[in-house]
Design an enzyme around this catalytic site. Structure first.
Site, PDB file in Angstrom:
ATOM      1  N   ALA A 133      64.624  -1.267  73.357  1.00 51.64           N
ATOM      2  CA  ALA A 133      63.560  -1.334  72.371  1.00 51.64           C
ATOM      3  C   ALA A 133      62.205   0.076  72.437  1.00 51.64           C
ATOM      4  CB  ALA A 133      62.675  -2.556  71.278  1.00 51.64           C
ATOM      5  N   VAL A 134      62.035   1.370  71.921  1.00 51.02           N
ATOM      6  CA  VAL A 134      61.410   1.786  72.901  1.00 51.02           C
ATOM      7  C   VAL A 134      59.925   1.534  71.809  1.00 51.02           C
ATOM      8  CG1 VAL A 134      62.789   3.586  73.296  1.00 51.02           C
ATOM      9  CG2 VAL A 134      62.740   3.899  70.846  1.00 51.02           C
ATOM     10  N   HIS A 187      75.767   2.026  70.939  1.00 53.90           N
ATOM     11  CA  HIS A 187      74.275   3.092  71.401  1.00 53.90           C
ATOM     12  C   HIS A 187      74.059   4.054  72.054  1.00 53.90           C
ATOM     13  CE1 HIS A 187      71.140  -0.106  69.759  1.00 53.90           C
ATOM     14  NE2 HIS A 187      71.706  -0.759  69.266  1.00 53.90           N
ATOM     15  N   PRO A 188      73.359   4.818  71.588  1.00 55.93           N
ATOM     16  CA  PRO A 188      73.147   6.473  72.109  1.00 55.93           C
ATOM     17  C   PRO A 188      72.118   5.893  73.204  1.00 55.93           C
ATOM     18  CG  PRO A 188      71.933   6.465  70.625  1.00 55.93           C
ATOM     19  CD  PRO A 188      72.517   4.895  70.472  1.00 55.93           C
ATOM     20  N   PHE A 226      72.202   2.177  78.433  1.00 56.68           N
ATOM     21  CA  PHE A 226      71.013   0.915  79.031  1.00 56.68           C
ATOM     22  C   PHE A 226      69.988   1.366  77.560  1.00 56.68           C
ATOM     23  CE2 PHE A 226      65.553   1.757  79.229  1.00 56.68           C
ATOM     24  CZ  PHE A 226      66.263   0.237  80.465  1.00 56.68           C
ATOM     25  N   GLU A 271      62.856   6.092  65.792  1.00 58.32           N
ATOM     26  CA  GLU A 271      62.435   5.134  67.235  1.00 58.32           C
ATOM     27  C   GLU A 271      62.324   6.171  68.948  1.00 58.32           C
ATOM     28  OE1 GLU A 271      65.295   1.660  65.650  1.00 58.32           O
ATOM     29  OE2 GLU A 271      65.663   2.745  67.166  1.00 58.32           O
ATOM     30  N   GLN A 272      63.427   7.303  69.385  1.00 60.77           N
ATOM     31  CA  GLN A 272      62.955   7.771  70.476  1.00 60.77           C
ATOM     32  C   GLN A 272      62.013   8.616  70.244  1.00 60.77           C
ATOM     33  OE1 GLN A 272      66.530   9.653  72.466  1.00 60.77           O
ATOM     34  NE2 GLN A 272      68.372   7.696  72.104  1.00 60.77           N
ATOM     35  N   SER A 298      67.917   6.343  65.505  1.00 63.27           N
ATOM     36  CA  SER A 298      67.912   6.277  66.467  1.00 63.27           C
ATOM     37  C   SER A 298      67.113   7.232  66.511  1.00 63.27           C
ATOM     38  CB  SER A 298      68.702   6.260  67.023  1.00 63.27           C
ATOM     39  OG  SER A 298      69.711   4.956  67.522  1.00 63.27           O
TER      40      SER A 298
END
Length: 471
Positions: free
Chosen positions: A426-427, A371-372, A423, A391-392, A388
């Site tokens: 789930a944003v 994961h980034p 870290f 999501e971000q 990703s």
């Protein structure tokens, strides 16, 4: 592939609104089975007499003999019981569906004429009222074709609906393959219609009933009096009507047989039930073909590529990125016992999570480290996966101020240095403020606790990604 054909999913926790005509809260559908003259009998070329669904307790087949008592009980259904039911339903202005055994219909022209004059639907109940379970596919396919042909001759039009009753594991598929039926009723698995896909055909299934059914006058445990039958039907109706009033209308099927409910003492319970439901508003009493037409118009089938039917390569292409850069999870899930229950976001999520959960610590750590960082260097360089990136962005992490970005970088570095993995959160459950608050709380946790927390967050992220792709 290891696949489980039974469908335990159905309409799920939130079934579609039936949207019955005129805002009906429940559809009460009566079926009259017309089997008299189509039952097992050496006169019909069978090896023995009938032994099923009569008032003879403990009846057994009589090989190579006519069973005079059994025959006369069936004849009562045609001679007297049918007409009693005909008077009851036409008097109440309720149309019914007849499950007509083709050979029985051919031996009862007066009854068929009365059905047609009353605008009753006559669906097919097979060629003869006999077991299909021991037929080969070739034999059963021929029996289906023969039933349609004879039905069409006797009734004047082919049947729109089919119910075998004494079916085989192949019956539904073979009837669907025939291609001409608006619905099939050889299931008992739901309170609403549903679709199945047989090759390129979308086939509607309208489930039937063996419990709100007068056959229990002839089976144990069962009804003894018409009042018991009435009470059961009333209780079922009350529950379904209340569900409909709460916005979830259903269908109530009621199965009847001329030789059983057609007896005066039993009919009294049915008559009382009809009078009871006629005291309610918003009750629809259709034929099954009416339900089929309504459902086909209101809830047509929507096809999509189902995970349980995909080959391994297609499955991994579609779902290999659900767990970040970890296609091995999808590869493992494809090898599980998948079925219709896994063709939804919830179902496939469970299958993927099983592979992740059974993996050893090193493999799960590999998923975490894939994961980034949140709003990190990969995001700035636009090198995140599409998932990703989306999501971000949903939490506003693609539009940080210089100060916010510096804070995230500092926190990311400190968290990774302590725990050995990025870290992960789930944003889609958060905004920038709550993400930062979680950062500050979780960075102080023990690494073992954070490892399990991060794994749960990875599963949560996978859940959202699957919801974007599947029902």
């Amino acid at each position: 592939m290891n696949r489980y054909p039974r469908d335990m999913q159905g309409h799920g926790q939130t079934p579609p609104s039936a949207n019955w005509p005129d805002g009906a809260k429940v559809a009460v559908q009566f079926v009259v089975n017309y089997e008299e003259g189509g039952e097992n009998n050496i006169l019909h070329g069978d090896a023995a007499s009938e032994a099923f669904l009569s008032d003879i307790a403990g009846a057994a087949p009589w090989p190579n003999q006519r069973h005079w008592n059994m025959e006369s009980l069936y004849e009562y259904g045609a001679r007297a019981g049918f007409w009693r039911l005909h008077r009851l339903f036409t008097g109440a202005n309720i149309p019914v569906t007849v499950y007509g055994v083709a050979t029985a219909l051919a031996r009862s022209p007066a009854q068929v004429t009365a059905m047609l004059n009353a605008d009753w639907e006559i669906a097919s109940h097979g060629m003869k009222w006999v077991e299909h379970k021991d037929m080969s596919e070739t034999e059963e396919r021929a029996a289906i074709a023969d039933a349609i042909a004879l039905h069409t001759e006797v009734v004047g039009s082919r049947p729109d609906g089919w119910y075998t009753g004494r079916c085989s594991e192949n019956t539904v598929r073979l009837v669907a393959e025939e291609g001409g039926f608006a619905y099939i009723s050889d299931t008992y698995d739901d309170d609403l219609p549903y679709w199945i896909e047989v090759d390129d055909r979308d086939q509607l299934i309208i489930p039937y009933t063996l419990e709100a059914n007068d056959m229990r006058f002839a089976t144990a445990p069962g009804y003894i009096t018409g009042e018991q039958f009435y009470q059961y039907l009333k209780d079922a109706f009350d529950v379904l009507y209340a569900e409909g009033a709460e916005g979830a209308p259903k269908m109530m099927s009621i199965g009847l047989h001329n030789r059983l409910i057609g007896r005066p003492g039993k009919l009294a319970g049915l008559k009382k039930f009809i009078e009871y439901i006629q005291g309610f508003e918003n009750v629809w009493t259709p034929r099954r073909i009416d339900i089929a037409r309504h459902w086909a118009t209101t809830h047509p089938n929507t096809r999509y590529e189902r995970p349980s039917r995909m080959d391994a390569d297609t499955f991994v292409i579609n779902y290999g990125g659900i767990f970040e850069h970890s296609p091995w999870i999808a590869e493992g899930a494809h090898g599980l016992e998948l079925g219709p229950a896994h063709d939804t976001a919830i179902g496939l999520h469970n299958a993927l999570c099983r592979i992740f959960r059974r993996a050893d610590h090193a493999a799960r750590l590999g998923v975490l480290t894939a994961h980034p960082d949140l709003a990190g260097k990969l995001a700035a360089a636009k090198r995140l996966t599409d998932e990703s990136t989306s999501e971000q962005a949903s939490a506003g992490l693609d539009a940080l101020t210089d100060a916010e970005r510096a804070t995230f970088t500092e926190q990311n570095d400190a968290y990774t240095a302590k725990h050995g993995f990025p870290f992960i959160i789930a944003v889609r459950d958060h905004d920038k403020a709550s993400i930062m608050a979680a950062f500050e709380t979780r960075i102080g946790n023990a690494t073992g606790v954070e490892f399990e927390t991060a794994c749960k967050q990875v599963e949560r992220i996978a859940h959202y990604r699957l919801k974007d792709l599947l029902p």
